[in-house]
Design a protein around this motif. Structure first.
Motif, PDB file in Angstrom:
ATOM      1  N   UNK A 104       4.708   1.530  37.017  1.00  0.00           N
ATOM      2  CA  UNK A 104       5.966   2.705  38.053  1.00  0.00           C
ATOM      3  C   UNK A 104       4.808   2.717  39.558  1.00  0.00           C
ATOM      4  N   UNK A 105       4.001   2.099  39.582  1.00  0.00           N
ATOM      5  CA  UNK A 105       3.185   2.296  40.839  1.00  0.00           C
ATOM      6  C   UNK A 105       3.381   1.105  41.841  1.00  0.00           C
ATOM      7  N   UNK A 106       4.515   0.519  41.451  1.00  0.00           N
ATOM      8  CA  UNK A 106       5.359  -0.307  42.261  1.00  0.00           C
ATOM      9  C   UNK A 106       5.878   0.619  43.319  1.00  0.00           C
ATOM     10  N   UNK A 107       6.458   1.933  42.299  1.00  0.00           N
ATOM     11  CA  UNK A 107       6.677   2.911  43.902  1.00  0.00           C
ATOM     12  C   UNK A 107       5.816   2.835  45.138  1.00  0.00           C
ATOM     13  N   UNK A 108       5.104   2.094  45.306  1.00  0.00           N
ATOM     14  CA  UNK A 108       4.155   2.141  46.547  1.00  0.00           C
ATOM     15  C   UNK A 108       4.986   0.961  47.117  1.00  0.00           C
ATOM     16  N   UNK A 109       5.426   0.422  47.314  1.00  0.00           N
ATOM     17  CA  UNK A 109       6.760  -0.012  47.951  1.00  0.00           C
ATOM     18  C   UNK A 109       8.067   0.947  48.635  1.00  0.00           C
ATOM     19  N   UNK A 110       8.383   1.452  48.052  1.00  0.00           N
ATOM     20  CA  UNK A 110       9.413   3.023  48.148  1.00  0.00           C
ATOM     21  C   UNK A 110       8.589   3.924  49.423  1.00  0.00           C
ATOM     22  N   UNK A 111       7.544   3.808  49.336  1.00  0.00           N
ATOM     23  CA  UNK A 111       6.345   4.924  49.995  1.00  0.00           C
ATOM     24  C   UNK A 111       5.727   3.476  51.292  1.00  0.00           C
ATOM     25  N   UNK A 112       6.143   2.265  51.566  1.00  0.00           N
ATOM     26  CA  UNK A 112       5.944   1.905  52.226  1.00  0.00           C
ATOM     27  C   UNK A 112       7.448   1.850  53.255  1.00  0.00           C
ATOM     28  N   UNK A 113       8.824   0.896  52.324  1.00  0.00           N
ATOM     29  CA  UNK A 113       9.715   1.067  53.355  1.00  0.00           C
ATOM     30  C   UNK A 113       9.594   2.732  54.243  1.00  0.00           C
ATOM     31  N   UNK A 114       9.263   3.482  53.498  1.00  0.00           N
ATOM     32  CA  UNK A 114       9.926   4.713  54.068  1.00  0.00           C
ATOM     33  C   UNK A 114       8.638   4.681  55.169  1.00  0.00           C
ATOM     34  N   UNK A 147      -1.393   7.170  54.522  1.00  0.00           N
ATOM     35  CA  UNK A 147      -0.417   6.569  53.047  1.00  0.00           C
ATOM     36  C   UNK A 147      -0.444   5.084  52.735  1.00  0.00           C
ATOM     37  N   UNK A 148      -0.349   4.643  54.024  1.00  0.00           N
ATOM     38  CA  UNK A 148      -0.430   3.848  53.795  1.00  0.00           C
ATOM     39  C   UNK A 148      -1.436   2.845  52.589  1.00  0.00           C
ATOM     40  N   UNK A 149      -2.858   3.015  52.655  1.00  0.00           N
ATOM     41  CA  UNK A 149      -3.595   2.649  52.458  1.00  0.00           C
ATOM     42  C   UNK A 149      -3.762   2.930  50.441  1.00  0.00           C
ATOM     43  N   UNK A 150      -2.744   4.382  50.208  1.00  0.00           N
ATOM     44  CA  UNK A 150      -2.284   4.529  49.439  1.00  0.00           C
ATOM     45  C   UNK A 150      -1.205   3.861  48.640  1.00  0.00           C
ATOM     46  N   UNK A 151      -0.441   3.358  49.727  1.00  0.00           N
ATOM     47  CA  UNK A 151       0.336   2.539  48.607  1.00  0.00           C
ATOM     48  C   UNK A 151       0.323   0.998  48.516  1.00  0.00           C
ATOM     49  N   UNK A 152      -0.816   0.872  49.098  1.00  0.00           N
ATOM     50  CA  UNK A 152      -1.592  -0.898  49.257  1.00  0.00           C
ATOM     51  C   UNK A 152      -2.146   0.248  48.051  1.00  0.00           C
ATOM     52  N   UNK A 153      -2.679   0.051  47.441  1.00  0.00           N
ATOM     53  CA  UNK A 153      -3.592   0.692  46.629  1.00  0.00           C
ATOM     54  C   UNK A 153      -2.666   0.671  45.286  1.00  0.00           C
TER      55      UNK A 153
END
Length: 407
Positions: free
Chosen positions: A43-53, A12-18
């Protein structure tokens, strides 16, 4: 519970960075502003929300474990030390590289780079340094790091865990998910865009992970009965499908413009809510993964990709700038693939060199010195052995608890 590892979070971290790399290349090429995939790329800046979660889950969970086991919570000083060991070396290298290699505007002076190096740039007016604009989210995450010990004590420090107390705290964390959307709507209604980078606007994304952490620990200890979440663990594909559906909704104008124009208060609120839901849907199946999910997200490739994800995040805009300079690329002129693949490959290479050559050795060297750790105050190391080694950028490690009475 203290030894539990969540390998699928590596992937998931890798997906967020990608996702973050993809949305930034999409903006530079203009494909996230115009074209059939503009909404999704924007909207792929949603990766930031994944990192925070992920950060909320990994960093709050040790506090929840200590609460249920009746042991001391993680010690604040080692916790802050380990956060600094994890993020500062690559951050400082990135700031230096940006200052030397990335052309900057006349308004960007040496103090701008100092602000980025200290992660205080979001509290000052002025332009962000080119090559470092993504670091606003790291500055916000550091604010969460500083707040977490106090917040965790408020949530876990006054009574023994019961079903009622757990449900009450889950309700509080659920209420936190509404704070961010309300804050973002207020920021856009009052015209204070700088405040839109501060922690209150994103606390709900961290609260998603914290709520899942409390639920997971409570269920593992038998203090919380079955709920709808238990049913969802059996249908991870459906949960991820819901997350993708929310992303498609966010890709419409209902979540605001695709460029840097300010959204309306309503659009800002909707976007924040949708990103909260997407982060929850992405994170939850990875906490109780099927064998297939664990092998894909938590296998060797996912593990390595998760390790270098922070470096990819820190260096990719510098790499993107160099690719543009070398190729003579003109901003917003399309040709997404021309920039995307070289940026991704070189960023991953630089991130791997940074992680294995600098970041990991620094972490190991710094954590080897326990001279001021719990032994100096006569406290049980079991309360801080595991929690202080993990965050959204770091692979959770399985650390055996020392014998009772050590320290």
């Amino acid at each position: 519970m203290r030894r539990t590892r969540f390998p699928a979070l590596d992937g998931l971290r890798a997906i967020g960075a990608l996702a973050v790399v993809t949305t930034h290349v999409g903006f530079h090429t203009g494909t996230s502003l115009h074209g059939p995939f503009a909404g999704l790329l924007a909207r792929l800046d949603v990766g930031v929300a994944i990192f925070f979660a992920i950060s909320g889950f990994l960093l709050y969970r040790p506090h929840a474990v200590a609460w249920f086991e009746g042991t001391l919570p993680p010690l604040t000083l080692p916790y802050l030390r380990n956060r600094a060991l994890r993020i500062l070396p690559a951050l400082w290298v990135a700031v230096l590289l940006a200052a030397l290699l990335v052309p900057h505007k006349a308004d960007v002076i040496w103090t701008t780079y100092v602000q980025h190096a200290t992660l205080t740039q979001i509290y000052f007016n002025g332009l962000a340094a080119d090559g470092l604009t993504q670091l606003w989210s790291l500055a916000t995450e550091v604010a969460f790091y500083l707040l977490l010990p106090s917040l965790a004590r408020l949530l876990t420090g006054y009574e023994r865990p019961t079903r009622r107390s757990v449900r009450w705290r889950l309700a509080v964390l659920g209420a936190f998910t509404l704070l961010g959307p309300a804050w973002m709507a207020g920021v856009n209604a009052t015209g204070h865009p700088r405040a839109g980078l501060w922690l209150p606007g994103y606390v709900g994304w961290f609260a998603v992970g914290m709520g899942f952490a409390l639920w997971q620990v409570a269920r593992s200890s038998g203090r919380l009965g079955p709920s709808a979440l238990d049913t969802l663990t059996k249908i991870p594909g459906t949960v991820w499908g819901v997350g993708f559906a929310l992303l498609l909704i966010a890709a419409t104008p209902v979540a605001g413009p695709y460029n840097l124009s300010a959204p309306t208060p309503g659009q800002a609120l909707v976007k924040s809510l949708l990103y909260t839901g997407i982060a929850a849907c992405v994170l939850f199946p990875a906490l109780t993964p099927t064998a297939r999910t664990a092998s894909v997200l938590g296998g060797r490739v996912g593990h390595v990709a998760g390790d270098i994800s922070y470096g990819v995040f820190a260096y990719h805009l510098i790499v993107l700038s160099l690719v543009e300079q070398i190729s003579g690329y003109t901003l917003f002129s399309g040709r997404f693939a021309l920039l995307y693949f070289p940026t991704l490959v070189v960023s991953a290479t630089v991130a791997a060199a940074s992680y294995y050559g600098m970041e990991r050795p620094v972490m190991r060297l710094g954590r080897r010195d326990r001279s001021y750790d719990v032994s100096s105050v006569g406290r049980d190391k079991r309360a801080s052995a595991q929690p202080n080694t993990i965050d959204a950028w770091t692979t959770p490690e399985v650390t055996p608890a020392p014998p009772s009475g050590q320290g």
